[in-house]
Design an enzyme around this catalytic site. Structure first.
Site, short mmCIF file in Angstrom:
data_model
loop_
_atom_site.label_atom_id
_atom_site.label_comp_id
_atom_site.label_asym_id
_atom_site.label_seq_id
_atom_site.Cartn_x
_atom_site.Cartn_y
_atom_site.Cartn_z
N PHE A 155 9.14 -16.57 -0.12
CA PHE A 155 8.69 -17.03 -1.43
C PHE A 155 8.94 -18.51 -1.66
CE2 PHE A 155 9.31 -12.50 -1.70
CZ PHE A 155 8.16 -12.08 -2.35
N PHE A 255 3.92 -21.96 -14.94
CA PHE A 255 2.55 -21.67 -14.46
C PHE A 255 1.55 -21.51 -15.60
CE2 PHE A 255 1.84 -21.21 -9.95
CZ PHE A 255 3.10 -21.56 -9.49
N TYR A 257 -0.07 -24.34 -16.75
CA TYR A 257 -0.76 -25.62 -16.82
C TYR A 257 -2.20 -25.51 -16.32
CZ TYR A 257 3.79 -27.60 -17.75
OH TYR A 257 5.00 -27.89 -18.31
N GLY A 259 -5.63 -27.14 -14.88
CA GLY A 259 -5.74 -28.26 -13.95
C GLY A 259 -7.04 -28.24 -13.18
N GLY A 263 -4.94 -24.64 -5.10
CA GLY A 263 -5.32 -24.76 -3.68
C GLY A 263 -4.13 -24.35 -2.84
N CYS A 266 -1.68 -20.78 0.47
CA CYS A 266 -1.29 -19.42 0.10
C CYS A 266 -2.18 -18.77 -0.96
CB CYS A 266 0.16 -19.40 -0.35
SG CYS A 266 1.28 -19.73 1.01
N LYS A 269 -5.95 -17.90 -0.04
CA LYS A 269 -6.13 -16.90 1.02
C LYS A 269 -5.49 -15.56 0.64
CE LYS A 269 -2.32 -17.58 4.30
NZ LYS A 269 -1.51 -16.47 3.80
N LYS A 327 -0.70 -30.23 -3.92
CA LYS A 327 0.26 -30.41 -5.01
C LYS A 327 1.24 -31.50 -4.62
CE LYS A 327 3.61 -26.85 -3.73
NZ LYS A 327 4.35 -25.68 -4.19
P1 NAI Z 1 1.51 -23.04 9.58
O1 NAI Z 1 0.08 -22.97 9.92
O2 NAI Z 1 2.08 -24.29 8.98
O3 NAI Z 1 2.38 -22.72 10.88
C1 NAI Z 1 2.17 -21.67 11.75
C2 NAI Z 1 2.71 -22.06 13.13
O4 NAI Z 1 2.69 -20.93 13.99
C3 NAI Z 1 1.91 -23.15 13.82
O5 NAI Z 1 2.76 -24.22 14.20
C4 NAI Z 1 1.32 -22.44 15.06
O6 NAI Z 1 1.19 -23.29 16.18
C5 NAI Z 1 2.36 -21.37 15.29
N1 NAI Z 1 1.91 -20.22 16.07
C6 NAI Z 1 0.75 -19.53 16.01
N2 NAI Z 1 0.75 -18.50 16.87
C7 NAI Z 1 1.94 -18.51 17.51
C8 NAI Z 1 2.55 -17.68 18.49
N3 NAI Z 1 1.93 -16.60 18.99
N4 NAI Z 1 3.79 -18.00 18.92
C9 NAI Z 1 4.43 -19.06 18.42
N5 NAI Z 1 3.92 -19.87 17.46
C10 NAI Z 1 2.68 -19.61 17.02
O7 NAI Z 1 1.80 -21.80 8.63
P2 NAI Z 1 2.78 -21.70 7.36
O8 NAI Z 1 2.24 -22.44 6.21
O9 NAI Z 1 4.17 -21.96 7.80
O10 NAI Z 1 2.64 -20.15 7.02
C11 NAI Z 1 3.15 -19.14 7.88
C12 NAI Z 1 3.07 -17.82 7.13
O11 NAI Z 1 3.94 -17.86 6.00
C13 NAI Z 1 1.69 -17.47 6.59
O12 NAI Z 1 1.51 -16.10 6.66
C14 NAI Z 1 1.78 -17.91 5.15
O13 NAI Z 1 0.91 -17.19 4.32
C15 NAI Z 1 3.21 -17.57 4.81
N6 NAI Z 1 3.78 -18.36 3.73
C16 NAI Z 1 3.52 -19.69 3.63
C17 NAI Z 1 4.08 -20.44 2.62
C18 NAI Z 1 3.78 -21.90 2.50
O14 NAI Z 1 4.13 -22.46 1.47
N7 NAI Z 1 3.19 -22.53 3.48
C19 NAI Z 1 4.97 -19.83 1.63
C20 NAI Z 1 5.23 -18.43 1.84
C21 NAI Z 1 4.63 -17.73 2.85
#
Ligand code: NAI
Length: 440
Positions: A155, A255, A257, A259, A263, A266, A269, A327
């Site tokens: 989270f 939450f 506001y 705007g 985007g 998270c 999608k 953001k």
């Molecule tokens: P991201 O796209 O920034 O990072 C994902 C990473 O995983 C990339 O570096 C990619 O190269 C790597 N990867 C892909 N397949 C792989 C594998 N088989 N082995 C090793 N590494 C691999 O993604 P992000 O933003 O960190 O999100 C990750 C998950 O967390 C998503 O499901 C997202 O919905 C969730 N999430 C994201 C938040 C955010 O603020 N970004 C907050 C809460 C949850």
């Protein structure tokens, strides 16, 4: 504990660094070799306050390491966090190929009991799919090894990710074995200073909790955006309405506001994936559908204001744009409203000169193909000769600019403010033609 984190993106890197900071030995795996090379040099591929120092401190203390070596990473951690991306597939459902690839890698190389933790945001039922994927690979190898699967959705918020991870409001653990719950309690114990914030539930409820939270937050935003549109039409001021309803403790101020639309990686999608899940089960979520449709419209709101002022054909016009990240305090531009605004304006022939305090590098990559866009290193330089300023992201530096300088630089003193940063009366007194979202 020895922990492996798979995926070093916004979530995986923060998770790995924070777990290491609590004294665990953490190995972070990524398939992206350039990213791992960068991290090994102590460079951080993303902008996230406090992360660089945290990573460097724990690397120096030999508690945190980065690798491309899948086999070594599986051997390393008794606990394997999966934090890879779950981008939207063509129909909007979550694409689980990276999660399942990570699960199969664990099955392929494991030699002792592993606790596999889904930290990625994944649709209900994914824990079962992860379990099946690992079991299938183990069967192919002809070995029988025990393993547990836990759902532990994240989270944290980009922009305050380290702070959020270090002091979580709640920790959701979906599990079906006491042994796995005990492991999660051990890992998260140090993060709960004042009271127990760990909530144990079944796997499906844990998976759904993450989608429900994001859909609820997105709902509040779309509701306020719709209300802002109505306020504009009725001659009311959404800022008064916001304060008037936020004072109700059942509603609260967070939450609320209006705007330029939500985007990021998270909300868009996850809302879409929830819609697909519900549709699949023949239970269409009407509210969530409307949240999504309202947001698609809202991302066009700023461009619509520009068109209303300057006409459908914008050729010969130049717009200054402040704020490209979705953001403040992040360089993440995934699904950023700025992209929508830029696309609409440039398709109509306008030029855009944009500035963002930290997302310039990211913008350079994403906007390279649009020759009507230039990026200005300085927020005031972006204004030179522009017909109007459009504010898309509420970075602090945009909150109190030198308005005389802004006016001098713009060709015409027009501001479209997608984040309601200023008082409309003050701006009019300063000689601006100022329009916010839902403001009088
Ligand atoms: P991201 O796209 O920034 O990072 C994902 C990473 O995983 C990339 O570096 C990619 O190269 C790597 N990867 C892909 N397949 C792989 C594998 N088989 N082995 C090793 N590494 C691999 O993604 P992000 O933003 O960190 O999100 C990750 C998950 O967390 C998503 O499901 C997202 O919905 C969730 N999430 C994201 C938040 C955010 O603020 N970004 C907050 C809460 C949850």
């Amino acid at each position: 504990m020895k922990i492996t984190v798979i995926g070093t993106g916004y979530v995986g890197l923060v998770t790995g660094a924070c777990l290491a900071d609590m004294g665990n030995n953490v190995m972070c795996l990524d398939v992206d070799e350039a990213k791992v090379a960068m991290l090994r040099e102590g460079r951080i591929p993303i902008y996230e306050p406090g992360l660089e120092e945290l990573v460097q401190r724990n690397v120096e203390a030999s508690r945190l390491q980065f690798t491309n070596d899948i086999e070594a990473s599986v051997a390393f951690g008794d606990v394997q966090f999966i934090a890879v991306g779950t981008p939207p597939g063509e129909d909007g459902s979550a694409d689980l190929q990276y999660v399942l690839a990570a699960a199969r890698n664990i099955g392929r190389h494991m030699a002792n009991r592993k606790v596999i933790v889904d930290k990625s945001t994944v649709p209900v039922g994914t824990a079962d799919n992860v379990r099946a994927a690992v079991a299938e690979v183990l069967a192919e190898r002809g070995v029988e090894l025990p393993f547990g699967v836990v759902s532990n959705p994240e989270f944290l918020k980009e922009g305050s990710a380290v702070k959020d991870f270090m002091g979580p409001e709640r920790i959701i653990v979906g599990a079906d074995s006491d042994e796995d719950v005990a492991v999660m309690r051990r890992i998260y114990g140090p993060f709960q200073r004042t009271h127990d914030r760990l909530m144990v539930m079944d796997l499906r409820s844990a998976e759904l909790t993450k989608y429900a939270a994001n859909a609820m937050l997105a709902t509040r935003i779309s509701f306020m955006n719709e209300m802002a549109g109505l306020a504009e039409a009725l001659g009311a001021d959404i800022e008064h309405v916001r304060r008037g309803i936020g004072a109700d403790s059942r509603i609260g101020y967070h939450f609320l506001y209006p705007g330029a639309g939500y985007g990021g990686s998270c909300f868009p999608k996850d809302v879409q994936a929830l819609i697909r899940t519900a549709d699949e089960f023949g239970l269409p979520m009407r509210v969530v559908h409307a949240v999504e449709a309202t947001n698609v419209e809202q991302k066009r709101a700023l461009a619509r204001k520009a068109i209303a002022r300057f006409g459908e054909d914008l050729s010969g016009r130049t717009f200054a744009l402040w704020g490209l990240a979705f953001k403040p305090n992040t360089d993440d531009m995934r699904e950023a409203p700025s992209l929508e605004v830029i696309d609409e304006l440039t398709r109509r022939g306008a030029r855009v000169c944009a500035h963002d305090p930290v997302a310039m590098h990211e913008a350079g990559k994403l906007l390279a193909g649009n020759d009507r866009v230039t990026l200005a290193d300085d927020m005031y330089a972006a204004l030179e000769g522009a017909d109007a300023l459009i504010i898309v992201t509420e970075w602090k530096v945009f909150r109190a600019p030198d308005f005389e300088r802004v006016k001098r630089a713009l060709k015409t003193p027009v501001i479209f403010d997608g984040r309601n940063l200023y008082d409309p009366a003050d701006l009019r007194d300063l000689g601006f033609d100022y329009e916010g979202i839902g403001r009088r």
